[in-house]
Scaffold this active site. Sequence first.
Site, PDB file in Angstrom:
ATOM      1  N   GLU A 104      47.860  31.616  39.173  1.00 44.20           N
ATOM      2  CA  GLU A 104      47.632  31.789  37.803  1.00 44.20           C
ATOM      3  C   GLU A 104      47.456  30.787  36.723  1.00 44.20           C
ATOM      4  O   GLU A 104      48.499  30.884  36.023  1.00 44.20           O
ATOM      5  CB  GLU A 104      48.265  33.031  37.354  1.00 44.20           C
ATOM      6  CG  GLU A 104      48.203  34.424  38.081  1.00 44.20           C
ATOM      7  CD  GLU A 104      48.731  35.673  37.432  1.00 44.20           C
ATOM      8  OE1 GLU A 104      49.746  35.484  36.623  1.00 44.20           O
ATOM      9  OE2 GLU A 104      48.268  36.891  37.920  1.00 44.20           O
ATOM     10  N   GLU A 134      47.106  40.532  44.028  1.00 41.88           N
ATOM     11  CA  GLU A 134      48.265  41.527  43.314  1.00 41.88           C
ATOM     12  C   GLU A 134      47.376  42.520  42.501  1.00 41.88           C
ATOM     13  O   GLU A 134      46.359  42.375  41.699  1.00 41.88           O
ATOM     14  CB  GLU A 134      48.834  40.645  42.263  1.00 41.88           C
ATOM     15  CG  GLU A 134      49.703  39.273  42.765  1.00 41.88           C
ATOM     16  CD  GLU A 134      50.533  38.623  41.879  1.00 41.88           C
ATOM     17  OE1 GLU A 134      50.969  39.173  40.811  1.00 41.88           O
ATOM     18  OE2 GLU A 134      51.027  37.449  42.282  1.00 41.88           O
TER      19      GLU A 134
HETATM   20  C1  BG6 Z   1      51.300  37.889  38.040  1.00 44.97           C
HETATM   21  C2  BG6 Z   1      52.292  37.227  38.746  1.00 44.97           C
HETATM   22  O1  BG6 Z   1      51.080  37.475  36.756  1.00 44.97           O
HETATM   23  O2  BG6 Z   1      52.064  39.320  37.560  1.00 44.97           O
HETATM   24  C3  BG6 Z   1      53.232  37.639  39.249  1.00 44.97           C
HETATM   25  O3  BG6 Z   1      51.559  36.473  39.768  1.00 44.97           O
HETATM   26  C4  BG6 Z   1      54.273  38.742  38.325  1.00 44.97           C
HETATM   27  O4  BG6 Z   1      54.353  36.591  39.905  1.00 44.97           O
HETATM   28  C5  BG6 Z   1      52.998  39.849  38.102  1.00 44.97           C
HETATM   29  O5  BG6 Z   1      55.225  39.144  38.854  1.00 44.97           O
HETATM   30  C6  BG6 Z   1      53.712  40.913  37.197  1.00 44.97           C
HETATM   31  O6  BG6 Z   1      54.116  40.196  36.039  1.00 44.97           O
HETATM   32  P1  BG6 Z   1      55.650  40.737  35.408  1.00 44.97           P
HETATM   33  O7  BG6 Z   1      56.007  39.576  34.305  1.00 44.97           O
HETATM   34  O8  BG6 Z   1      55.754  41.981  35.155  1.00 44.97           O
HETATM   35  O9  BG6 Z   1      56.687  40.335  36.656  1.00 44.97           O
END
Ligand code: BG6
Length: 466
Positions: free
Chosen positions: A163, A372
């Site tokens: 990202e 993700e």
């Molecule tokens: C993504 C990242 O941006 O979002 C992860 O690749 C991250 O590392 C995920 O955990 C969720 O975001 P957050 O801030 O809720 O952990």
Amino acid sequence: MKNNFPKDFLWGASISAYQAEGAIQEDGKVLSIADLSTRDENGNCTNAISSDFYHHYKEDIRLMGEMGAKVFRFSLAWPRIMPEQEGVRNEAGIRFYHQVLDELEKYGITPVVTLFHYDLPVTFQERYGGWQDRRTVDAYMAFVRICFEEFGGRIHHFLTINEPDILFMYGGHGLDLDGRDKWKKDRLKINHNFALAHARAVNLCHEMLPDAKVGPVFGYVPVYAESCRPLDKIAAMNISERQNHFFQELFLNGRYVRHILEFYGKESELPEITEEDEKLLRSAHSDFIALNYYKSDVAKWCEEEARAQEMQGNVGGKKGTCVYPKVPGCYELCANPYLERTDWDWEIDPTGIRVMLREVYQNYYLPILITENGVACHEHSEGEEVQDDARIAYLDGHIRECGKAIEDGVELMGYCVWSFLDLMSTGHGAYKRYGLVYVDYETEERKRIPKKSYRWYKELIENYEV
Ligand code: BG6
């Protein structure tokens, strides 16, 4: 549900090293800048405890295998593998990942591996001052070379940098250790160096590992216009081009969108972009695109005379505390009345994942892997199964939309839930839980308790296989 998913679809789940491994100074690992930036209210590193995947990987991968996962997306920790010096390997760290791969092989799970998920070793940070310095790109390449030499025979899907777009938009994770103002000034340079690092890693992968596939990971946020007022459409285009397209063009086509570079150049120093850089950026051809999706945005026109407002994310998990940004003469963001939000004010938008897949596919026509997708909840267990029906509804909705995107013609390789187990959220600590498996942070042994969503996902994978 109509099953559009191909038989070899990669169903799986994700984690990243610094958010899940713990053991942050064990067996030769040094701290990373991300470790430094994630402290709890007492100043302690919360990922020092984390979910302790480092000591639980066998149990975790067994659970993954029993769930029927086909793919596991995780990251290789640079501060574990090459902690001190370019080219100097930490054998204990390398051994750990071989053991992880052994376990994955046992259960027939394909590894998809991120080479950089925010964990620049502090040793290199101190030596070169961070990603704004090109020497950090050389250091990253020395690390990448070790990974390719060592694991190239066992890992066939690599992701270069996690990202870069979200890192540019929001910073954090140790990129702003010297203060937000300094980071803001440097962020175009940091991003340029990420792009160079990405391009060099793609080319090196193709050179050293002709059978492997490599690509970037974006955190994509589709944007709707608030209304059919033409200026609202322009506002939506403005933010989407600034947070999505600018990065995709750079990382996938090696091309700077000039007017956006100039826009960001108003508050950040422009990077030096040599002819050689341009050649390099254009020479790197990714094999696939990895996308992380959580939410969508709504934009409307923001008048020139309005007062600028910085985005203030909701970090406490109290619904309704997020403050939307305003950029006069460009766009402002606002709530979507059609969508529910999570406790952290992230819009829950299953259709958005389909929008994203279509937008990205029609621009680049490369296979896409969802690396993700998931939802954070406040959860607690005293040993019993967490009844995370909200997560099941979220995943179910999003997976259905992925199926529709396949029907729309998108080449979708697979889908990974974020996250396989509870881990430390990047901005909000250990108690913003995303996992299919609950981790009890209150106990020394970090007990694992599969949630209801784990059982649900297992059934889903079984059903889709037939
Ligand atoms: C993504 C990242 O941006 O979002 C992860 O690749 C991250 O590392 C995920 O955990 C969720 O975001 P957050 O801030 O809720 O952990």
